[in-house]
Write a protein that holds these residues in place. Structure first.
Motif, PDB file in Angstrom:
ATOM      1  N   CYS A 134      -1.471   2.960  11.350  1.00 42.42           N
ATOM      2  CA  CYS A 134      -1.253   4.683  11.758  1.00 42.42           C
ATOM      3  C   CYS A 134      -0.645   5.018  10.180  1.00 42.42           C
ATOM      4  CB  CYS A 134      -0.016   4.642  12.607  1.00 42.42           C
ATOM      5  SG  CYS A 134      -0.678   4.233  14.004  1.00 42.42           S
ATOM      6  N   SER A 135      -1.176   6.029   9.737  1.00 45.21           N
ATOM      7  CA  SER A 135      -0.787   6.579   8.234  1.00 45.21           C
ATOM      8  C   SER A 135      -0.402   8.033   8.387  1.00 45.21           C
ATOM      9  CB  SER A 135      -1.940   6.493   7.446  1.00 45.21           C
ATOM     10  OG  SER A 135      -2.322   4.990   7.162  1.00 45.21           O
ATOM     11  N   LEU A 163       0.932  -1.267   0.099  1.00 43.38           N
ATOM     12  CA  LEU A 163      -0.042  -0.112  -0.159  1.00 43.38           C
ATOM     13  C   LEU A 163       0.819   1.354   0.080  1.00 43.38           C
ATOM     14  CD1 LEU A 163      -2.838  -0.925   2.553  1.00 43.38           C
ATOM     15  CD2 LEU A 163      -2.694  -1.230   0.004  1.00 43.38           C
ATOM     16  N   GLY A 164       2.103   1.289   0.194  1.00 44.54           N
ATOM     17  CA  GLY A 164       2.886   2.189   0.528  1.00 44.54           C
ATOM     18  C   GLY A 164       3.652   2.526   1.790  1.00 44.54           C
ATOM     19  N   ASP A 165       4.503   3.296   1.733  1.00 46.87           N
ATOM     20  CA  ASP A 165       5.378   3.805   2.964  1.00 46.87           C
ATOM     21  C   ASP A 165       4.819   4.566   4.175  1.00 46.87           C
ATOM     22  OD1 ASP A 165       7.532   2.197   1.660  1.00 46.87           O
ATOM     23  OD2 ASP A 165       8.549   3.822   0.972  1.00 46.87           O
ATOM     24  N   SER A 166       3.740   5.074   3.746  1.00 43.17           N
ATOM     25  CA  SER A 166       2.920   5.989   4.790  1.00 43.17           C
ATOM     26  C   SER A 166       2.211   5.238   5.682  1.00 43.17           C
ATOM     27  CB  SER A 166       2.135   7.130   4.262  1.00 43.17           C
ATOM     28  OG  SER A 166       1.011   6.399   3.504  1.00 43.17           O
ATOM     29  N   ASN A 167       2.158   4.008   5.789  1.00 45.06           N
ATOM     30  CA  ASN A 167       1.405   3.115   6.609  1.00 45.06           C
ATOM     31  C   ASN A 167       2.392   2.318   7.751  1.00 45.06           C
ATOM     32  OD1 ASN A 167      -1.556   3.509   5.374  1.00 45.06           O
ATOM     33  ND2 ASN A 167       0.005   2.911   3.559  1.00 45.06           N
ATOM     34  N   VAL A 168       2.007   2.244   8.660  1.00 43.72           N
ATOM     35  CA  VAL A 168       2.675   1.477   9.783  1.00 43.72           C
ATOM     36  C   VAL A 168       1.618   0.705  10.901  1.00 43.72           C
ATOM     37  CG1 VAL A 168       3.982   1.731  11.944  1.00 43.72           C
ATOM     38  CG2 VAL A 168       4.642   3.264  10.067  1.00 43.72           C
TER      39      VAL A 168
END
Length: 214
Positions: A104-105, A80-85
């Protein structure tokens, strides 16, 4: 005339009998006190063992949570992309420890925390995390379970735009851990990453026709 000597002897006998009963009771009391002390020692040892076990369980939960959070974050970021934890939140329900995960985004410089089932989290995050953890557990037990991993529509609830990334993710897992993955999917973007692709369709008679595409 009173026979004092006989009387004294009778009292000595009674005193000896009472002393005997006292000594017998004292012995039993000593034995019971020893048993109580042994039971108390055993109880304290079990309390200590329980405390050690609870602390070990707590440490294992925290360590496991860190591992699963790391693995899930890697999967979610890959797809989904690096902005998600992925964040693990510990709690308790009816005296039983629980562990739930949040997504967490980062949006416009602000960190948001969402439930994985919230529509706002998007992309089928819960399914991606579930898939990542399933693969992890399978790989960790690879010595006991060398069978292929079978997946049925792993991208069913994942946004169509991420189907390609799911395929790439599964390909990477298969290569890095030398694990065969067999999956059924309608997503061509996922299937294209496979080493071998088979198309299954029904003919006019309702029979399955299998065609290898690559």
């Amino acid at each position: 005339m009173v026979d004092f000597e006989s009387l004294l002897l009778s009292y000595d006998k009674k005193i000896s009998e009472v002393d005997g009963r006292i000594n017998s009771k004292a012995t039993k009391i000593t034995e019971k006190n020893k048993k109580i002390a042994d039971l108390d020692k055993d109880r304290n040892e079990n309390i200590l063992k329980k405390a050690i076990l609870l602390e070990a369980c707590k440490t294992m939960r925290e360590t496991s949570s860190d591992i699963f959070a790391t693995i899930s974050t890697s999967a979610v970021q890959t797809i989904l992309g690096d902005s998600n934890v992925v964040k693990i939140v510990h709690g308790e329900r009816n005296g039983v420890p629980t562990a739930d995960f949040k997504i967490c985004s980062m949006y416009n410089g602000y960190m948001t925390e969402l439930e994985p089932t919230d529509e706002e989290s998007g992309g089928g995050v819960a399914d991606i995390v579930s898939l990542a953890n399933f693969l992890t557990m399978n790989i960790l037990n690879q010595e006991q379970n060398s069978a292929p991993i079978l997946l049925d529509e792993p991208t069913k609830f994942v946004s169509l735009g991420h189907a390609d990334n799911v395929g790439a993710f599964l390909k990477k897992i298969s290569e890095e851990f030398d694990k065969q993955i067999i999956l059924v999917t309608h997503a061509s973007d996922t299937a294209k990453h496979a080493d071998r692709i088979f198309h299954v369709a029904l003919d006019n008679e309702g029979k399955s026709v299998v065609t290898e595409l690559n």
